[in-house]
Scaffold this active site. Structure first.
Site, PDB file in Angstrom:
ATOM      1  N   CYS A   1       0.839  -1.191   0.000  1.00 49.24           N
ATOM      2  CA  CYS A   1       0.000   0.000   0.000  1.00 49.24           C
ATOM      3  C   CYS A   1       0.876   1.244   0.000  1.00 49.24           C
ATOM      4  CB  CYS A   1      -0.952   0.076   1.188  1.00 49.24           C
ATOM      5  SG  CYS A   1      -2.074  -1.312   1.300  1.00 49.24           S
TER       6      CYS A   1
ATOM      7  N   ARG B   1       3.647  -0.175  -4.894  1.00 47.06           N
ATOM      8  CA  ARG B   1       3.419  -0.701  -3.547  1.00 47.06           C
ATOM      9  C   ARG B   1       2.101  -1.472  -3.432  1.00 47.06           C
ATOM     10  NH1 ARG B   1       6.852   1.759  -0.024  1.00 47.06           N
ATOM     11  NH2 ARG B   1       5.599   1.058   1.720  1.00 47.06           N
TER      12      ARG B   1
ATOM     13  N   TRP C   1      -2.885  -2.776  -1.608  1.00 48.29           N
ATOM     14  CA  TRP C   1      -2.593  -4.203  -1.798  1.00 48.29           C
ATOM     15  C   TRP C   1      -3.350  -4.888  -0.679  1.00 48.29           C
ATOM     16  CZ3 TRP C   1      -0.496  -8.444   0.699  1.00 48.29           C
ATOM     17  CH2 TRP C   1      -0.088  -9.506  -0.114  1.00 48.29           C
TER      18      TRP C   1
ATOM     19  N   ASN D   1      -1.035   2.289   5.740  1.00 48.49           N
ATOM     20  CA  ASN D   1      -0.205   1.196   5.210  1.00 48.49           C
ATOM     21  C   ASN D   1       0.291   0.406   6.416  1.00 48.49           C
ATOM     22  OD1 ASN D   1       3.242   1.164   4.071  1.00 48.49           O
ATOM     23  ND2 ASN D   1       1.744  -0.454   3.938  1.00 48.49           N
ATOM     24  N   GLY D   2      -0.009  -0.888   6.452  1.00 42.60           N
ATOM     25  CA  GLY D   2       0.429  -1.705   7.583  1.00 42.60           C
ATOM     26  C   GLY D   2      -0.678  -2.674   7.961  1.00 42.60           C
TER      27      GLY D   2
ATOM     28  N   GLU E   1      16.599 -17.395  -9.901  1.00 42.69           N
ATOM     29  CA  GLU E   1      16.197 -16.023 -10.210  1.00 42.69           C
ATOM     30  C   GLU E   1      15.554 -15.944 -11.600  1.00 42.69           C
ATOM     31  OE1 GLU E   1      15.638 -13.461  -8.635  1.00 42.69           O
ATOM     32  OE2 GLU E   1      15.719 -11.805 -10.063  1.00 42.69           O
TER      33      GLU E   1
ATOM     34  N   LYS F   1      11.797 -14.577 -12.210  1.00 41.72           N
ATOM     35  CA  LYS F   1      11.467 -13.472 -13.125  1.00 41.72           C
ATOM     36  C   LYS F   1      10.372 -13.911 -14.091  1.00 41.72           C
ATOM     37  CE  LYS F   1      12.627 -10.652 -11.571  1.00 41.72           C
ATOM     38  NZ  LYS F   1      13.395 -10.696 -10.377  1.00 41.72           N
TER      39      LYS F   1
ATOM     40  N   GLU G   1       6.859 -14.467 -12.258  1.00 44.13           N
ATOM     41  CA  GLU G   1       6.172 -13.305 -11.677  1.00 44.13           C
ATOM     42  C   GLU G   1       5.620 -12.346 -12.719  1.00 44.13           C
ATOM     43  OE1 GLU G   1       8.467 -10.728  -9.016  1.00 44.13           O
ATOM     44  OE2 GLU G   1      10.286 -11.154 -10.138  1.00 44.13           O
TER      45      GLU G   1
ATOM     46  N   HIS H   1      15.816 -36.405  -9.191  1.00 41.33           N
ATOM     47  CA  HIS H   1      15.185 -36.806  -7.925  1.00 41.33           C
ATOM     48  C   HIS H   1      13.712 -36.391  -7.879  1.00 41.33           C
ATOM     49  CE1 HIS H   1      19.017 -38.117  -6.474  1.00 41.33           C
ATOM     50  NE2 HIS H   1      19.539 -36.930  -6.718  1.00 41.33           N
TER      51      HIS H   1
ATOM     52  N   LYS I   1       5.723  -4.414  -4.740  1.00 36.58           N
ATOM     53  CA  LYS I   1       7.182  -4.335  -4.648  1.00 36.58           C
ATOM     54  C   LYS I   1       7.678  -4.309  -3.214  1.00 36.58           C
ATOM     55  CE  LYS I   1      11.144  -2.414  -6.825  1.00 36.58           C
ATOM     56  NZ  LYS I   1      11.470  -3.754  -7.364  1.00 36.58           N
TER      57      LYS I   1
HETATM   58  C1  G6P Z   1       8.958  -8.278  -3.343  1.00 33.81           C
HETATM   59  C2  G6P Z   1       9.424  -7.724  -4.663  1.00 33.81           C
HETATM   60  C3  G6P Z   1      10.700  -8.425  -5.104  1.00 33.81           C
HETATM   61  C4  G6P Z   1      11.751  -8.324  -4.013  1.00 33.81           C
HETATM   62  C5  G6P Z   1      11.237  -8.843  -2.680  1.00 33.81           C
HETATM   63  C6  G6P Z   1      12.194  -8.516  -1.548  1.00 33.81           C
HETATM   64  O1  G6P Z   1       8.520  -9.580  -3.517  1.00 33.81           O
HETATM   65  O2  G6P Z   1       8.439  -7.880  -5.657  1.00 33.81           O
HETATM   66  O3  G6P Z   1      11.171  -7.836  -6.288  1.00 33.81           O
HETATM   67  O4  G6P Z   1      12.871  -9.051  -4.392  1.00 33.81           O
HETATM   68  O5  G6P Z   1       9.993  -8.215  -2.352  1.00 33.81           O
HETATM   69  O6  G6P Z   1      12.260  -7.124  -1.419  1.00 33.81           O
HETATM   70  P1  G6P Z   1      13.463  -6.320  -0.810  1.00 33.81           P
HETATM   71  O7  G6P Z   1      13.033  -4.891  -0.912  1.00 33.81           O
HETATM   72  O8  G6P Z   1      13.613  -6.777   0.607  1.00 33.81           O
HETATM   73  O9  G6P Z   1      14.674  -6.608  -1.611  1.00 33.81           O
END
Ligand code: G6P
Length: 594
Positions: A2, A27, A71, A97-98, A467, A471, A474, A490, A589
């Site tokens: 948020c 956010r 969110w 937010n929280g 990773e 990517k 997501e 396995h 994010k």
């Molecule tokens: C969210 C974001 C990711 C990020 C993760 C950790 O899931 O979408 O892109 O890697 O949080 O965030 P941070 O700010 O702790 O790196």
């Protein structure tokens, strides 16, 4: 999660609120809303993205207002659950937010006292509590309401007839932007970059009274001074600069990000990262904690640091670390977080600090909560990262980890000098990968037809496979799994076949022969194999069905060139599938909830 914003000044608040909210959408973006004080409080909110809400909104003329982009945590995305939330008299509007953990008992209590609730949110208790405690002094009422609340919050309170907004925070970020006869409140700096580069970072427990002329901050009832800072980020950095998506722009920024982060921490060949804990000696192990993409950076960091420092490194997902006890003697902790606000990472950092462990934060956001908890902070110089999927921040985190390892390495000096030389070449190596964009796009278009994909790697490129898969899933919603190559047999082998391509990250290091064997085994099961391999690797050219080549670099740096290729692959696959690349469904994010 948020984003919240407030404006107070001489200008019409509404367009400013919408503009700031557009920059906070990373956010959360399942619904949004604004409230503006006119003679009473006008609210407009809906299950829309900010741009759509802006287009459909009636015009409000007031010069004080608040806004929110959501969110969902308590109650799904709906018009009623969208913020701002109001009290019974509709004269107090709150954006939050929280998470309020004791909201249910507060809600029961307030209902018994005659308050009427219209949403399923935890937030709605806040305006009702403020209403309950308001006897002519808004600041006091907010203070009393916050005393009743357990959990985390960044809030902005708007009350009709009041000359100021009230801002308060605990465990969720909040800044005040200082303008000329106007002030802004926001969850994060990018929200207000169009208007000012002067900010105050509020701290936990702060309650600020913000008018158009000044900002007064109190903590536990006492006036406190919070220094004003000049923001290093520019408006341009927070814009798309002609790219279709932030993600593509951020991928392309990586050569510069590497230069900036290295430039920050190097003078000629001398590293200027000073970690007193390492310098003083006595450290027998390093604990690295993170979430999401940052977790993949620390997985790679383990290989880098163990090879160059010869110190055992333990890597933990912050969300797991928080739920059991640990042996931490002679351990230094490194917490890696782009935003500096990820709830699980912050919780782990607090837990570590409480038991006397020295915690170093590696973060991209100046003034973030992580930087306040840590005993030392090292900043990555990635600039604002807007796209939900992390790209440039990951590479910047790796740069800092390389520097730390090289700065304290006891490996022979010639190896370090060689690595340093290669490190300086990395921006141009990454550029070489970016120059392959058209070719990678073709592979991505092919990949986009599948619903299941495996990514495999070994050694330092195993986290790269994780990773790459993250990517892809997501942003393109293709089911993708990263797997250590040796583990395929396995279990995952059972899923292989013509409809399940495998992307193999192949480095010509000690893992090479084993990777070749794995690729043959996969091909024998009919899966198409797309290899990511070093240029000049003719064996792979013959073996794999298709090959994306990356420049040759020392194995320690191979994650950097490989990950950039995988970022482009995911981006173009998502584009081909018409996905919302910068704002994928259900994600945000900044993950400020556990
Ligand atoms: C969210 C974001 C990711 C990020 C993760 C950790 O899931 O979408 O892109 O890697 O949080 O965030 P941070 O700010 O702790 O790196």
């Amino acid at each position: 999660m948020c984003g919240i914003v407030g404006y107070i000044g001489d200008k019409r608040a509404q367009p400013i609120l919408f503009n700031c909210l557009k920059r906070l959408e990373y956010r959360g973006y399942d619904s949004c809303g604004i409230a503006v004080a006119v003679s009473n409080i006008e609210v407009y909110k809906d299950v829309l993205r900010v741009e759509a809400l802006d287009k459909t909104s009636p015009r409000f003329d007031g010069t004080i207002g608040v806004g929110h982009t959501r969110w969902a945590t308590h109650g799904g995305p709906s018009k009623l659950n969208a913020h701002p939330h109001l009290d019974c008299t509709a004269s107090i509007a709150v954006v939050h937010n929280g998470v309020i953990t004791n909201f249910q008992e507060l809600r029961h209590q307030l209902t018994r006292e005659g308050h009427n609730f219209v949403s399923e949110t935890d937030t709605e208790v806040i305006p009702h509590l403020i209403e309950k405690y308001y006897h002519g002094d808004l600041e006091k009422a907010v203070e009393a309401a916050l005393n009743d609340i357990e959990g985390s919050y960044a809030i902005i309170v708007l009350k009709s007839g009041e000359a100021g907004l009230i801002a308060a925070r605990k465990d969720s970020p909040l800044i005040v932007g200082i303008g000329d006869r106007e002030n802004y409140i926001a969850s994060d700096v990018p929200a207000i970059l169009d208007y000012t580069d002067r900010v105050i970072y509020l701290e936990d427990g702060d309650i600020g009274v913000v008018t158009g002329r000044d900002v007064k901050v109190k903590k536990a009832g006492t006036d406190v001074t919070r220094a004003e800072h000049k923001v290093m980020w520019t408006v341009e950095e927070a814009q798309k600069a002609g790219y279709e998506h932030f993600m593509l722009k951020e991928i392309h920024e990586q050569p510069r990000v590497i230069r900036n982060t290295l430039g920050e921490y190097s003078r000629s060949t001398e590293s200027v990262i000073d970690l007193p804990a390492m310098r003083e000696g006595g450290i027998e192990s390093i604990l690295m904690i993170a979430c999401g993409t940052s977790y993949h950076a620390v997985l790679i960091g383990k290989y880098i640091v163990e090879e160059l420092l010869g110190i055992p490194v333990r890597v933990e997902l912050a969300s797991e670390f928080n739920y059991y006890s640990h042996t931490l003697a002679r351990t230094i902790a490194i917490a890696v977080t782009q935003s500096g606000e990820t709830a699980d990472t912050l919780k782990a950092m607090r837990k570590l600090s409480e038991v006397g462990c020295r915690v170093v934060a590696i973060t991209n956001v100046v003034g973030s909560t992580a930087s306040r908890i840590a005993s030392q902070t090292i900043y990555t110089r990635a600039g604002p990262e807007i796209s939900v999927a992390a790209t440039k921040s990951f590479v910047a985190q790796l740069m800092v980890l390389y520097w730390i390892a090289m700065a304290y390495s006891k490996t022979d000096a010639r190896r370090i000098a060689g690595l340093l030389m290669e490190l300086r070449q990395l921006p141009s190596r990454v550029q070489q990968v970016l120059d392959e964009e058209a070719k990678i796009m073709k592979f991505a278009q092919y990949l986009s037809r599948f619903e299941n994909v495996f990514y495999i790697g070994r050694g330092i490129n195993y986290p790269v496979a994780l990773e790459g898969a993250l990517k892809l899933k997501e942003i393109s919603y293709i089911h993708a799994e990263g797997c250590a190559s040796g583990e395929l047999k396995h279990g995952p082998f059972a899923l292989l076949g013509v409809d399940t391509p495998v992307i193999a990250v192949v480095a010509r290091d000690s893992t090479y022969e084993a990777m070749l064997t794995n690729i043959k085994e996969i091909k024998a099961r009919g899966s198409p194999v797309m290899a990511l391999a070093e240029e000049g690797d003719e064996i792979i050219e013959e073996l794999a069905d298709s090959v994306i080549t990356v420049p040759q670099v020392d194995t320690l740096f191979s994650p950097v060139v490989n990950v950039v290729a995988l970022q482009l692959l995911a981006y173009y696959a998502a584009k081909e599938r018409g996905c919302s690349i910068d704002f994928p469904r259900n994600l945000a994010k900044s993950v400020t909830v556990e």
